[in-house]
Scaffold this active site. Sequence first.
Site, PDB file in Angstrom:
ATOM      1  N   ASN A 148      -2.647   1.207  15.848  1.00  0.00           N
ATOM      2  CA  ASN A 148      -3.126   0.840  17.187  1.00  0.00           C
ATOM      3  C   ASN A 148      -3.477   2.145  17.912  1.00  0.00           C
ATOM      4  O   ASN A 148      -3.236   3.232  17.397  1.00  0.00           O
ATOM      5  CB  ASN A 148      -2.086   0.012  17.951  1.00  0.00           C
ATOM      6  N   SER A 188      -7.305  -5.220  10.570  1.00  0.00           N
ATOM      7  CA  SER A 188      -7.505  -6.224  11.648  1.00  0.00           C
ATOM      8  C   SER A 188      -7.175  -7.663  11.275  1.00  0.00           C
ATOM      9  O   SER A 188      -7.239  -8.540  12.135  1.00  0.00           O
ATOM     10  CB  SER A 188      -8.947  -6.203  12.201  1.00  0.00           C
ATOM     11  N   THR A 189      -6.839  -7.936  10.005  1.00  0.00           N
ATOM     12  CA  THR A 189      -6.682  -9.346   9.610  1.00  0.00           C
ATOM     13  C   THR A 189      -5.270  -9.889   9.801  1.00  0.00           C
ATOM     14  O   THR A 189      -5.009 -11.046   9.497  1.00  0.00           O
ATOM     15  CB  THR A 189      -7.087  -9.568   8.133  1.00  0.00           C
ATOM     16  N   GLY A 190      -4.354  -9.061  10.312  1.00  0.00           N
ATOM     17  CA  GLY A 190      -2.993  -9.527  10.566  1.00  0.00           C
ATOM     18  C   GLY A 190      -2.824  -9.827  12.045  1.00  0.00           C
ATOM     19  O   GLY A 190      -3.413 -10.772  12.575  1.00  0.00           O
ATOM     20  N   GLY A 223       3.525  -4.914  10.881  1.00  0.00           N
ATOM     21  CA  GLY A 223       2.598  -5.026   9.750  1.00  0.00           C
ATOM     22  C   GLY A 223       2.570  -3.801   8.855  1.00  0.00           C
ATOM     23  O   GLY A 223       3.603  -3.170   8.582  1.00  0.00           O
ATOM     24  N   ILE A 273       0.822  -1.221   0.000  1.00  0.00           N
ATOM     25  CA  ILE A 273       0.000   0.000   0.000  1.00  0.00           C
ATOM     26  C   ILE A 273       0.855   1.271   0.000  1.00  0.00           C
ATOM     27  O   ILE A 273       0.411   2.311  -0.479  1.00  0.00           O
ATOM     28  CB  ILE A 273      -0.989  -0.028   1.200  1.00  0.00           C
ATOM     29  N   ASP A 289       1.334  -0.927   9.445  1.00  0.00           N
ATOM     30  CA  ASP A 289       1.674   0.274  10.224  1.00  0.00           C
ATOM     31  C   ASP A 289       3.189   0.530  10.162  1.00  0.00           C
ATOM     32  O   ASP A 289       3.641   1.652   9.879  1.00  0.00           O
ATOM     33  CB  ASP A 289       1.218   0.029  11.677  1.00  0.00           C
TER      34      ASP A 289
HETATM   35  N1  AR6 Z   1       0.684  -3.120   2.243  1.00  0.00           N
HETATM   36  C1  AR6 Z   1      -0.580  -3.600   2.287  1.00  0.00           C
HETATM   37  N2  AR6 Z   1      -1.013  -4.484   3.211  1.00  0.00           N
HETATM   38  C2  AR6 Z   1      -0.112  -4.891   4.131  1.00  0.00           C
HETATM   39  C3  AR6 Z   1       1.224  -4.435   4.170  1.00  0.00           C
HETATM   40  C4  AR6 Z   1       1.613  -3.502   3.160  1.00  0.00           C
HETATM   41  N3  AR6 Z   1       2.853  -3.016   3.108  1.00  0.00           N
HETATM   42  N4  AR6 Z   1       1.860  -5.048   5.207  1.00  0.00           N
HETATM   43  C5  AR6 Z   1       0.965  -5.852   5.804  1.00  0.00           C
HETATM   44  N5  AR6 Z   1      -0.225  -5.777   5.152  1.00  0.00           N
HETATM   45  P1  AR6 Z   1      -1.636  -5.813  10.270  1.00  0.00           P
HETATM   46  P2  AR6 Z   1      -3.916  -5.405  12.102  1.00  0.00           P
HETATM   47  C6  AR6 Z   1      -1.481  -6.484   5.425  1.00  0.00           C
HETATM   48  O1  AR6 Z   1      -1.067  -6.837  11.179  1.00  0.00           O
HETATM   49  O2  AR6 Z   1      -4.283  -6.826  12.033  1.00  0.00           O
HETATM   50  C7  AR6 Z   1       0.448  -3.337  13.968  1.00  0.00           C
HETATM   51  O3  AR6 Z   1       1.515  -3.681  14.788  1.00  0.00           O
HETATM   52  C8  AR6 Z   1      -1.414  -7.763   6.208  1.00  0.00           C
HETATM   53  O4  AR6 Z   1      -1.044  -8.836   5.367  1.00  0.00           O
HETATM   54  O5  AR6 Z   1      -0.731  -4.815   9.655  1.00  0.00           O
HETATM   55  O6  AR6 Z   1      -5.012  -4.367  11.978  1.00  0.00           O
HETATM   56  C9  AR6 Z   1      -0.281  -2.088  14.454  1.00  0.00           C
HETATM   57  O7  AR6 Z   1       0.593  -1.173  15.051  1.00  0.00           O
HETATM   58  C10 AR6 Z   1      -2.861  -7.891   6.692  1.00  0.00           C
HETATM   59  O8  AR6 Z   1      -3.668  -8.463   5.652  1.00  0.00           O
HETATM   60  O9  AR6 Z   1      -2.821  -4.949  11.020  1.00  0.00           O
HETATM   61  C11 AR6 Z   1      -1.264  -2.658  15.421  1.00  0.00           C
HETATM   62  O10 AR6 Z   1      -0.669  -2.835  16.689  1.00  0.00           O
HETATM   63  C12 AR6 Z   1      -3.286  -6.445   6.874  1.00  0.00           C
HETATM   64  O11 AR6 Z   1      -2.286  -5.646   6.240  1.00  0.00           O
HETATM   65  C13 AR6 Z   1      -1.617  -3.994  14.832  1.00  0.00           C
HETATM   66  O12 AR6 Z   1      -0.519  -4.377  14.020  1.00  0.00           O
HETATM   67  C14 AR6 Z   1      -3.427  -6.005   8.325  1.00  0.00           C
HETATM   68  O13 AR6 Z   1      -2.417  -6.599   9.119  1.00  0.00           O
HETATM   69  C15 AR6 Z   1      -2.836  -3.903  13.942  1.00  0.00           C
HETATM   70  O14 AR6 Z   1      -3.176  -5.185  13.481  1.00  0.00           O
END
Ligand code: AR6
Length: 178
Positions: free
Chosen positions: A25, A124-126, A33, A12, A35
């Site tokens: 968060n 939320s899916t990570g 992730g 993204i 973020d």
């Molecule tokens: N581009 C697009 N999507 C991505 C990328 C990217 N570069 N990297 C990961 N994803 P997550 P959450 C996808 O864990 O579950 C963080 O530590 C990933 O494959 O990033 O909302 C924050 O600080 C998944 O499908 O977010 C919070 O503490 C999606 O993004 C916590 O994680 C979301 O995964 C939030 O958890």
Amino acid sequence: MPGIIEPIRADITMLSVDAIVNAANERMLGGGGVDGAIHRAAGPELLEECRRIPEVAPGVRCPTGEARRTGGHRLPCRWVIHTVGPVWSGGNAGEPDLLAACYLGSLALAAKAGARSIAFPAISTGVYGYPADAAARIAILEMQVGLRQYQQIERLIACAFDEATHRLYQNLLSGGDR
Ligand code: AR6
């Protein structure tokens, strides 16, 4: 002309759109992730701007289900909309409504700023463990609601990082899995 929703598999941080959404968060000071990727690509100015966002409770700049806007700094987008998805804890703790609020609240903030193109990660899916299929249904449904509500929006990108999520979005958008 109503806007369109495009499923794309991408990092993204590379997308040239008006706004990208960050799955943050409540502290809003970075993390793993998407973020982490957004903060790395945006540079330290993003963290500085996030620090200046007032806390609404100790350690909370953005409560779960809400959104906050910053600039994009070194990213190709103009704005980052930070939203905090629910941590999955079985589905009976209001997770679906909170996730829906993330999508619609982010769209409202982006539209208010004047954005016409907005990209969403699969919030939320990570790390937060929301089941990918249930989350994808909410994501697409709320994007459709947002397109009807904010006529200025021309393009919404459902940005998947992995192939499975990309397929879910493609199926939902082609009407093949309702
Ligand atoms: N581009 C697009 N999507 C991505 C990328 C990217 N570069 N990297 C990961 N994803 P997550 P959450 C996808 O864990 O579950 C963080 O530590 C990933 O494959 O990033 O909302 C924050 O600080 C998944 O499908 O977010 C919070 O503490 C999606 O993004 C916590 O994680 C979301 O995964 C939030 O958890």
